[in-house]
Design a protein around this motif. Structure first.
Motif, PDB file in Angstrom:
ATOM      1  N   ASP A 158     -17.953  -7.321  -6.661  1.00  0.00           N
ATOM      2  CA  ASP A 158     -17.858  -7.026  -7.808  1.00  0.00           C
ATOM      3  C   ASP A 158     -16.139  -6.855  -8.879  1.00  0.00           C
ATOM      4  N   GLY A 159     -15.316  -7.409  -7.878  1.00  0.00           N
ATOM      5  CA  GLY A 159     -13.532  -7.624  -8.070  1.00  0.00           C
ATOM      6  C   GLY A 159     -13.118  -6.304  -7.577  1.00  0.00           C
ATOM      7  N   ARG A 160     -13.538  -5.332  -7.104  1.00  0.00           N
ATOM      8  CA  ARG A 160     -13.236  -3.515  -6.620  1.00  0.00           C
ATOM      9  C   ARG A 160     -13.466  -3.670  -5.686  1.00  0.00           C
ATOM     10  N   GLN A 161     -13.509  -4.633  -4.746  1.00  0.00           N
ATOM     11  CA  GLN A 161     -13.157  -5.040  -3.244  1.00  0.00           C
ATOM     12  C   GLN A 161     -11.393  -4.243  -2.782  1.00  0.00           C
ATOM     13  N   GLU A 162     -11.381  -3.414  -2.134  1.00  0.00           N
ATOM     14  CA  GLU A 162      -9.698  -3.436  -1.665  1.00  0.00           C
ATOM     15  C   GLU A 162      -9.781  -3.173  -0.198  1.00  0.00           C
ATOM     16  N   LYS A 163      -8.695  -4.107  -0.079  1.00  0.00           N
ATOM     17  CA  LYS A 163      -7.859  -3.973   1.027  1.00  0.00           C
ATOM     18  C   LYS A 163      -6.433  -4.535   1.358  1.00  0.00           C
ATOM     19  N   SER A 164      -6.432  -4.239   2.736  1.00  0.00           N
ATOM     20  CA  SER A 164      -4.609  -4.227   2.740  1.00  0.00           C
ATOM     21  C   SER A 164      -3.772  -5.677   2.827  1.00  0.00           C
ATOM     22  N   TYR A 165      -3.057  -6.048   2.502  1.00  0.00           N
ATOM     23  CA  TYR A 165      -3.070  -7.490   2.840  1.00  0.00           C
ATOM     24  C   TYR A 165      -1.082  -7.291   3.317  1.00  0.00           C
ATOM     25  N   VAL A 218      -9.153  -6.878  -5.153  1.00  0.00           N
ATOM     26  CA  VAL A 218      -9.114  -8.534  -5.227  1.00  0.00           C
ATOM     27  C   VAL A 218      -9.436  -8.626  -7.115  1.00  0.00           C
ATOM     28  N   ASP A 219      -9.620  -8.102  -7.925  1.00  0.00           N
ATOM     29  CA  ASP A 219      -9.468  -7.699  -9.344  1.00  0.00           C
ATOM     30  C   ASP A 219      -7.304  -8.978  -9.705  1.00  0.00           C
ATOM     31  N   ALA A 266     -11.418 -16.592 -17.907  1.00  0.00           N
ATOM     32  CA  ALA A 266     -12.238 -14.988 -18.312  1.00  0.00           C
ATOM     33  C   ALA A 266     -13.026 -15.050 -16.864  1.00  0.00           C
ATOM     34  N   ARG A 267     -13.386 -13.689 -16.456  1.00  0.00           N
ATOM     35  CA  ARG A 267     -13.870 -13.724 -14.885  1.00  0.00           C
ATOM     36  C   ARG A 267     -15.527 -13.669 -14.775  1.00  0.00           C
ATOM     37  N   GLU A 268     -15.891 -14.353 -14.414  1.00  0.00           N
ATOM     38  CA  GLU A 268     -17.120 -13.934 -14.110  1.00  0.00           C
ATOM     39  C   GLU A 268     -17.318 -13.964 -12.540  1.00  0.00           C
ATOM     40  N   TYR A 269     -18.468 -12.665 -12.675  1.00  0.00           N
ATOM     41  CA  TYR A 269     -18.654 -12.188 -10.898  1.00  0.00           C
ATOM     42  C   TYR A 269     -19.684 -12.026 -10.784  1.00  0.00           C
ATOM     43  N   THR A 270     -20.604 -12.540  -9.442  1.00  0.00           N
ATOM     44  CA  THR A 270     -21.099 -12.685  -8.431  1.00  0.00           C
ATOM     45  C   THR A 270     -22.066 -11.222  -8.207  1.00  0.00           C
ATOM     46  N   GLY A 271     -21.159 -10.236  -8.237  1.00  0.00           N
ATOM     47  CA  GLY A 271     -22.075  -8.852  -8.554  1.00  0.00           C
ATOM     48  C   GLY A 271     -22.069  -8.312  -6.809  1.00  0.00           C
ATOM     49  N   GLY A 272     -22.873  -7.257  -6.733  1.00  0.00           N
ATOM     50  CA  GLY A 272     -22.771  -6.535  -5.320  1.00  0.00           C
ATOM     51  C   GLY A 272     -21.464  -5.939  -5.079  1.00  0.00           C
ATOM     52  N   GLU A 273     -21.643  -4.967  -3.766  1.00  0.00           N
ATOM     53  CA  GLU A 273     -20.052  -4.310  -3.700  1.00  0.00           C
ATOM     54  C   GLU A 273     -19.227  -5.609  -2.320  1.00  0.00           C
ATOM     55  N   ARG A 274     -20.161  -6.217  -1.916  1.00  0.00           N
ATOM     56  CA  ARG A 274     -19.730  -6.938  -0.825  1.00  0.00           C
ATOM     57  C   ARG A 274     -18.703  -8.449  -1.673  1.00  0.00           C
ATOM     58  N   PRO A 301     -15.856  -4.090   2.274  1.00  0.00           N
ATOM     59  CA  PRO A 301     -15.732  -3.658   0.936  1.00  0.00           C
ATOM     60  C   PRO A 301     -14.490  -2.946   0.530  1.00  0.00           C
ATOM     61  N   LYS A 302     -14.525  -2.354   1.238  1.00  0.00           N
ATOM     62  CA  LYS A 302     -12.741  -0.657   1.217  1.00  0.00           C
ATOM     63  C   LYS A 302     -12.622  -1.427   2.914  1.00  0.00           C
ATOM     64  N   MET A 303     -10.978  -1.314   3.028  1.00  0.00           N
ATOM     65  CA  MET A 303     -10.128  -1.817   4.362  1.00  0.00           C
ATOM     66  C   MET A 303      -8.904  -1.287   4.998  1.00  0.00           C
ATOM     67  N   ARG A 304      -8.328   0.143   4.985  1.00  0.00           N
ATOM     68  CA  ARG A 304      -6.656   0.481   5.030  1.00  0.00           C
ATOM     69  C   ARG A 304      -6.631   0.714   6.100  1.00  0.00           C
ATOM     70  N   LEU A 305      -5.720   0.313   7.459  1.00  0.00           N
ATOM     71  CA  LEU A 305      -5.538   1.022   8.590  1.00  0.00           C
ATOM     72  C   LEU A 305      -4.513   1.998   8.436  1.00  0.00           C
ATOM     73  N   SER A 306      -4.084   2.927   9.674  1.00  0.00           N
ATOM     74  CA  SER A 306      -3.114   3.564   9.540  1.00  0.00           C
ATOM     75  C   SER A 306      -2.384   3.037  10.638  1.00  0.00           C
ATOM     76  N   ILE A 307      -0.952   2.777  10.044  1.00  0.00           N
ATOM     77  CA  ILE A 307       0.182   2.280  10.916  1.00  0.00           C
ATOM     78  C   ILE A 307       0.705   3.101  11.409  1.00  0.00           C
ATOM     79  N   GLU A 308       0.376   4.902  11.399  1.00  0.00           N
ATOM     80  CA  GLU A 308       1.197   5.538  12.095  1.00  0.00           C
ATOM     81  C   GLU A 308       1.627   5.077  13.509  1.00  0.00           C
ATOM     82  N   LYS A 309       0.438   4.483  14.259  1.00  0.00           N
ATOM     83  CA  LYS A 309       0.683   4.823  15.771  1.00  0.00           C
ATOM     84  C   LYS A 309       2.388   4.160  16.087  1.00  0.00           C
ATOM     85  N   LEU A 310       2.343   2.581  14.686  1.00  0.00           N
ATOM     86  CA  LEU A 310       3.034   1.357  15.000  1.00  0.00           C
ATOM     87  C   LEU A 310       4.207   1.911  14.585  1.00  0.00           C
TER      88      LEU A 310
END
Length: 309
Positions: free
Chosen positions: A201-208, A242-243, A258-266, A273-282
Motif C-alpha cells: 500500500d506504499g505505507r511500509q516504513e523502514k529505516s534506511y 515506500v511512498d 501516477a501510482r498504482e498499488y498492489t495492495g495489502g500492508e506487506r 511493514p514497519k521497522m526502526r531499530l534502536s541504536i542507543e547501544k551503538l
C-alpha cells in the motif's frame, strides 16, 4: 582492536555490502581474501588488491587452507531473498554456510568473526526495537536462518575462545545495490515514466542506512566492543516510507508518475511493514549515522542513477 594491517577473510565479498567492506579494509591497510560463489555477487566488484577465491560455502571443505594466517572472518555470504518459494532450502543453505565457516575457523584456530545478521530476526516488533527485545519471532525463512546463525555463533562464543561481532542491519542502500526498492523504482520509471507500480500500500516504513555509514559502524564496533558476543543494531533514528522513496526517485529523475498499488500492508510474503531499530547501544559506544534515512535514500538514488544506465 584496529583493522589496519589485519588479515581478513570476507565471505560474500563480491556482493553489495561485501565489496564495499573489502574496499574499506584494503584502504585501511588490511590484507583481504574474498570468498564468494558469485551467485549474488560479481567478480568485477572485487577490488584490485584482494585475493579472490570462488567457493560454495555449503561445501564443508570450501575454506580448506584458506584460513591459514587469517586474523578475522567477516561472514556476509547468504541467500538473501526474503520472499522465496524454497524457504526450507534457504534456511538450510544459510545455516550450512555458517557451520562451514565456524568449523573451518576452529580447525585453523581463528578466533574472531564479524557476522552480518538482519533486522528480520525481530519479526513484527515494537519500534524502536532494542537488541534485548524478546521473544524474537522472525516471519520469514531468511530471518529464521539469521536467528539460527546467531545461536550458533553465541554458543561458540560462550563455550570456546571466540569473539563475535553480530550486526543486525536496517535496510542498507548505496551504489551496487540490486534487487531492492530503489533500483526497482529507477528501472521501472526509466522504462515508463508515466506510471509506477508499488508493492503493497506504499505505507511500509523502514529505516534506511547508507552503506558508507554501515561500514563506519561495523569498523567502529569491532574496534571498540570486546565482549564474547557483541550484538549491535545498525540503523538510523529515522524512517522512510515506500511512498516517500517513490517521491525521491521521481524527483531525481524529474518525472511525476501516477501510482498504482498492489495492495495489502506487506509488499511480499515475509515483509516486515514497519521497522526502526534502536541504536542507543551503538550510540553509547560512540557512533552516530551521518545521514538520516531520507538522506541515505536520496544519496543512494543519485549513486544508482549514475551506475544503472
Amino acid at each position: 582492536m584496529t583493522l589496519s594491517n589485519r588479515r581478513v577473510l570476507v565471505t560474500g565479498g563480491a556482493g553489495f555490502i561485501g565489496s564495499h567492506l573489502t574496499e574499506r579494509l584494503l584502504t585501511d591497510g588490511a590484507d583481504v581474501t574474498v570468498v564468494d560463489d558469485l551467485s549474488n555477487g560479481a567478480l568485477d566488484r572485487v577490488p584490485e588488491g584482494a585475493t579472490f577465491v570462488e567457493a560454495d560455502l555449503t561445501n564443508p571443505d570450501a575454506l580448506e587452507r584458506h584460513l591459514d594466517d587469517i586474523d578475522l572472518v567477516a561472514h556476509l555470504a547468504a541467500s538473501k531473498h526474503v520472499d522465496t518459494d524454497r524457504p526450507h532450502a534457504q534456511f538450510d543453505e544459510n545455516t550450512r554456510m555458517t557451520r562451514t565457516v565456524l568449523e573451518a575457523m576452529a580447525e585453523a584456530d581463528v578466533t574472531e568473526i564479524a557476522y552480518t545478521s538482519s533486522s528480520t530476526v525481530y519479526g513484527d516488533a515494537p519500534r524502536p526495537t532494542p537488541e534485548d527485545y524478546a521473544p524474537l519471532e522472525p516471519i520469514s525463512a531468511y530471518g529464521a536462518s539469521k536467528l539460527a546463525d546467531e545461536g550458533l555463533l553465541s554458543a561458540r562464543a560462550h563455550s570456546h575462545d571466540l569473539t563475535v561481532w553480530n550486526f543486525r542491519f536496517a535496510n542498507v542502500v548505496g551504489s551496487r545495490l540490486r534487487g531492492a526498492v530503489i533500483p526497482d523504482f529507477i528501472e521501472k520509471l526509466r522504462e515508463n515514466p508515466e506510471t509506477l507500480t508499488i508493492l503493497g500500500d506504499g505505507r511500509q516504513e523502514k529505516s534506511y542506512l547508507h552503506v558508507e555509514d554501515c561500514l563506519d559502524a561495523i569498523c567502529h564496533t569491532i574496534e571498540h566492543a570486546d565482549g564474547a558476543m557483541n550484538t549491535y543494531n545498525l540503523g538510523t533514528r529515522t524512517t522512510t516510507s515506500v511512498d516517500r522513496i517513490a517521491s525521491i526517485v521521481a524527483e531525481e529523475l524529474d518525472v511525476d508518475p501516477a501510482r498504482e498499488y498492489t495492495g495489502g500492508e506487506r509488499g511480499w510474503t515475509g515483509d516486515v511493514p514497519k521497522m526502526r531499530l534502536s541504536i542507543e547501544k551503538l550510540s553509547a559506544l560512540g557512533w552516530e549515522p551521518t545521514l538520516s534515512s531520507d538522506e541515505a535514500v536520496r544519496q543512494a538514488t543519485r549513486e544508482l542513477l549514475t551506475e544503472l544506465r
